[in-house]
Design a protein around this motif. Structure first.
Motif, mmCIF file in Angstrom:
data_model
loop_
_atom_site.group_PDB
_atom_site.id
_atom_site.type_symbol
_atom_site.label_atom_id
_atom_site.label_comp_id
_atom_site.label_asym_id
_atom_site.label_seq_id
_atom_site.Cartn_x
_atom_site.Cartn_y
_atom_site.Cartn_z
ATOM 1 N N LEU A 40 0.831 -1.207 0.000
ATOM 2 C CA LEU A 40 0.000 0.000 0.000
ATOM 3 C C LEU A 40 0.868 1.259 0.000
ATOM 4 C CD1 LEU A 40 -2.757 1.355 0.173
ATOM 5 C CD2 LEU A 40 -2.655 1.118 2.667
ATOM 6 N N ALA A 41 1.924 1.250 0.810
ATOM 7 C CA ALA A 41 2.839 2.401 0.848
ATOM 8 C C ALA A 41 3.502 2.608 -0.504
ATOM 9 C CB ALA A 41 3.899 2.186 1.933
ATOM 10 N N LEU A 42 3.910 1.518 -1.141
ATOM 11 C CA LEU A 42 4.523 1.609 -2.468
ATOM 12 C C LEU A 42 3.534 2.176 -3.477
ATOM 13 C CD1 LEU A 42 6.635 1.075 -4.632
ATOM 14 C CD2 LEU A 42 5.923 -1.329 -4.649
ATOM 15 N N SER A 43 2.302 1.709 -3.402
ATOM 16 C CA SER A 43 1.277 2.203 -4.315
ATOM 17 C C SER A 43 1.045 3.698 -4.134
ATOM 18 C CB SER A 43 -0.036 1.443 -4.091
ATOM 19 O OG SER A 43 -1.023 1.870 -4.989
ATOM 20 N N LYS A 44 0.991 4.153 -2.895
ATOM 21 C CA LYS A 44 0.810 5.583 -2.609
ATOM 22 C C LYS A 44 1.972 6.399 -3.168
ATOM 23 C CE LYS A 44 -1.995 5.357 1.625
ATOM 24 N NZ LYS A 44 -2.013 5.624 3.084
ATOM 25 N N ALA A 45 3.184 5.910 -2.951
ATOM 26 C CA ALA A 45 4.361 6.631 -3.436
ATOM 27 C C ALA A 45 4.386 6.690 -4.958
ATOM 28 C CB ALA A 45 5.630 5.964 -2.913
ATOM 29 N N LEU A 46 4.010 5.594 -5.580
ATOM 30 C CA LEU A 46 4.061 5.496 -7.036
ATOM 31 C C LEU A 46 3.036 6.393 -7.706
ATOM 32 C CD1 LEU A 46 5.486 3.861 -9.305
ATOM 33 C CD2 LEU A 46 3.666 2.182 -9.089
ATOM 34 N N PHE A 47 1.853 6.517 -7.082
ATOM 35 C CA PHE A 47 0.764 7.254 -7.705
ATOM 36 C C PHE A 47 0.639 8.680 -7.163
ATOM 37 C CE2 PHE A 47 -0.122 2.952 -8.807
ATOM 38 C CZ PHE A 47 -0.841 2.992 -9.988
ATOM 39 N N ASN A 48 1.569 9.090 -6.319
ATOM 40 C CA ASN A 48 1.527 10.438 -5.743
ATOM 41 C C ASN A 48 2.196 11.428 -6.692
ATOM 42 O OD1 ASN A 48 1.683 12.774 -4.256
ATOM 43 N ND2 ASN A 48 2.577 11.827 -2.436
ATOM 44 N N LYS A 49 1.391 12.092 -7.520
ATOM 45 C CA LYS A 49 1.949 13.029 -8.504
ATOM 46 C C LYS A 49 2.613 14.228 -7.844
ATOM 47 C CE LYS A 49 0.760 14.042 -12.470
ATOM 48 N NZ LYS A 49 0.202 14.558 -13.744
ATOM 49 N N ASN A 50 2.139 14.585 -6.667
ATOM 50 C CA ASN A 50 2.698 15.760 -5.991
ATOM 51 C C ASN A 50 4.123 15.527 -5.498
ATOM 52 O OD1 ASN A 50 0.326 17.264 -6.306
ATOM 53 N ND2 ASN A 50 -0.577 16.352 -4.474
ATOM 54 N N VAL A 55 15.432 10.059 1.534
ATOM 55 C CA VAL A 55 14.514 9.178 2.264
ATOM 56 C C VAL A 55 13.509 9.990 3.072
ATOM 57 C CG1 VAL A 55 14.347 7.445 4.103
ATOM 58 C CG2 VAL A 55 16.141 7.249 2.355
ATOM 59 N N GLU A 56 13.977 11.032 3.730
ATOM 60 C CA GLU A 56 13.097 11.863 4.559
ATOM 61 C C GLU A 56 12.017 12.548 3.723
ATOM 62 O OE1 GLU A 56 12.805 12.338 7.725
ATOM 63 O OE2 GLU A 56 14.605 11.392 8.559
ATOM 64 N N GLN A 57 12.348 12.896 2.503
ATOM 65 C CA GLN A 57 11.388 13.615 1.661
ATOM 66 C C GLN A 57 10.308 12.707 1.070
ATOM 67 O OE1 GLN A 57 13.245 16.665 -1.080
ATOM 68 N NE2 GLN A 57 15.102 15.782 -0.206
ATOM 69 N N CYS A 58 10.589 11.425 0.958
ATOM 70 C CA CYS A 58 9.616 10.496 0.377
ATOM 71 C C CYS A 58 8.755 9.932 1.508
ATOM 72 C CB CYS A 58 10.321 9.384 -0.384
ATOM 73 S SG CYS A 58 9.280 8.631 -1.658
ATOM 74 N N TYR A 59 7.800 10.741 1.953
ATOM 75 C CA TYR A 59 7.065 10.472 3.190
ATOM 76 C C TYR A 59 6.038 9.344 3.072
ATOM 77 C CZ TYR A 59 4.089 13.777 0.644
ATOM 78 O OH TYR A 59 3.373 14.422 -0.324
ATOM 79 N N ASP A 60 5.800 8.812 1.867
ATOM 80 C CA ASP A 60 4.850 7.704 1.749
ATOM 81 C C ASP A 60 5.418 6.404 2.322
ATOM 82 O OD1 ASP A 60 2.571 8.911 0.373
ATOM 83 O OD2 ASP A 60 3.972 9.225 -1.277
ATOM 84 N N PHE A 61 6.742 6.307 2.410
ATOM 85 C CA PHE A 61 7.383 5.103 2.942
ATOM 86 C C PHE A 61 7.736 5.273 4.414
ATOM 87 C CE2 PHE A 61 8.693 4.624 -1.596
ATOM 88 C CZ PHE A 61 8.167 3.347 -1.816
#
Length: 342
Positions: free
Chosen positions: A273-283, A319-325
């Motif tokens: 789910l976290a990967l999916s959020k990160a992948l589809f997060n256009k922002n 890593v800190e900036q990619c908050y979906d993970f």
């Protein structure tokens, strides 16, 4: 505000490449590209971009001919004109072209332009071609075919001439992350996959003569792709592994073996789910590509390291900036990439 679908097309192999180029142009080569979320295929037009809420639309007609005459260009504008006169609010109208005759442009070097860059004599012939085509179409109201309406419409049209090869369009998905860019053969394979996926949407459902009341109802028919789907396809090709299909990646078992049995399934689902959020997060798209590049290069440079060691070698700022993970889901992502490229 009803809208009835007319002239939905069967797939034309000769035009499929240009329809995909038009999609990737819309996805990556406009100042407003980050706003586009959905790519609706052969519904309102060859391609129509929509924002995340389905209320803002970019309407595109594509034509693959290399030396279109002014009159031919006018005829190709008819579907865009139909949408301009519909009750729906299309925000942008784009004619994506394989090329034009030398008589069309004032400045031959401009490949993205409006009617200000069209020769007066060519513009006159273009208007004639559009009017002729409008009169031939039963879905155009004859009262709309007048100089005032035609002129107002033409002032809103953007013309884009294809000036890139398929692999160059795919490079634009990966942007400036040179460590991730595969060879031209793989880039072309990615383009072909996007083309085939886009073409398959034409057969997803029969839409001819259906009537919808709102623009976002078009999404109910699933004749669309999303930016996230295209990114997923690209990443899967780069690492030679589908991120969601092949089960738990083997390198992740160093983590999973320590997890209580009753939590194992939840950990996997939460990580996916976290990967999916990160992948589809256009922002957060640029940050995601930065992270992907950092993970990819770290694995390539340290092929014998396990997931825990690789995690510690990542750039902490990225890593800190990619908050979906979180920690576990990022280790899952590392495991997927390591499993794919080993």
């Amino acid at each position: 505000m009803p809208y009835t679908i007319k002239s939905s097309e069967k797939l034309r192999p000769s035009g499929a490449e240009y329809e995909t180029k038009a999609l990737l142009y819309l996805m990556n080569f406009r100042a407003d590209s980050p706003e586009v979320y959905y790519y609706v295929v052969d519904f309102f037009n060859d391609l129509t971009g929509m924002n995340r809420t389905g209320r803002k639309m970019w309407d595109i007609q594509s034509k693959g001919a290399k030396k279109s005459s002014p009159r031919a260009l006018g005829k190709e504008l008819v579907t865009l004109f139909k949408n301009y006169k519909s009750e729906f609010d299309f925000n942008f109208f784009v004619l994506f072209l394989g090329g034009v005759s030398p008589t069309v442009r004032i400045d031959q070097t401009k490949n993205m332009f409006d009617i200000k860059n069209i020769q007066p004599s060519a513009l006159k012939k273009m208007k004639q071609g559009l009017i002729e085509e409008c009169k031939d179409k039963t879905y155009i109201d004859n009262t709309d075919i007048n100089d005032k309406e035609i002129d107002e419409f033409l002032n809103k049209v953007q013309f884009v001439i294809d000036d890139k090869k398929p692999h160059e369009y795919v490079k634009s998905i990966i942007k400036t992350h040179k460590k991730l860019i595969p060879n031209e053969e793989i880039l072309n394979a990615i383009f072909n996959e996007i083309r085939d996926k886009q073409a398959s949407k034409k057969n997803a459902s029969v839409v001819e003569n259906i009537t919808i009341e709102t623009t976002h109802e078009a999404l109910n028919y699933f004749r669309h792709l999303t930016t996230g789907e295209i990114r997923l396809l690209t990443i899967s090709r780069i690492i030679n592994r589908n991120l969601f299909d092949k089960g738990v990646p083997l390198p992740f078992y160093i983590i999973l073996n320590s997890v209580p049995d009753e939590r194992k399934k939840d950990v996997i689902l939460e990580s996916q789910l976290a990967l999916s959020k990160a992948l589809f997060n256009k922002n957060n798209a640029d940050i995601f590509w930065n992270l992907f590049e950092n993970v990819y290069s770290t694995i390539v440079n340290n092929p014998k390291d396990n997931v825990n060691v690789l995690y510690d070698k990542l750039d902490n700022d990225i890593v800190e900036q990619c908050y979906d993970f979180d920690v576990i889901s990022l280790k899952y992502f590392i495991s997927l990439i390591k499993d794919g490229i080993e």
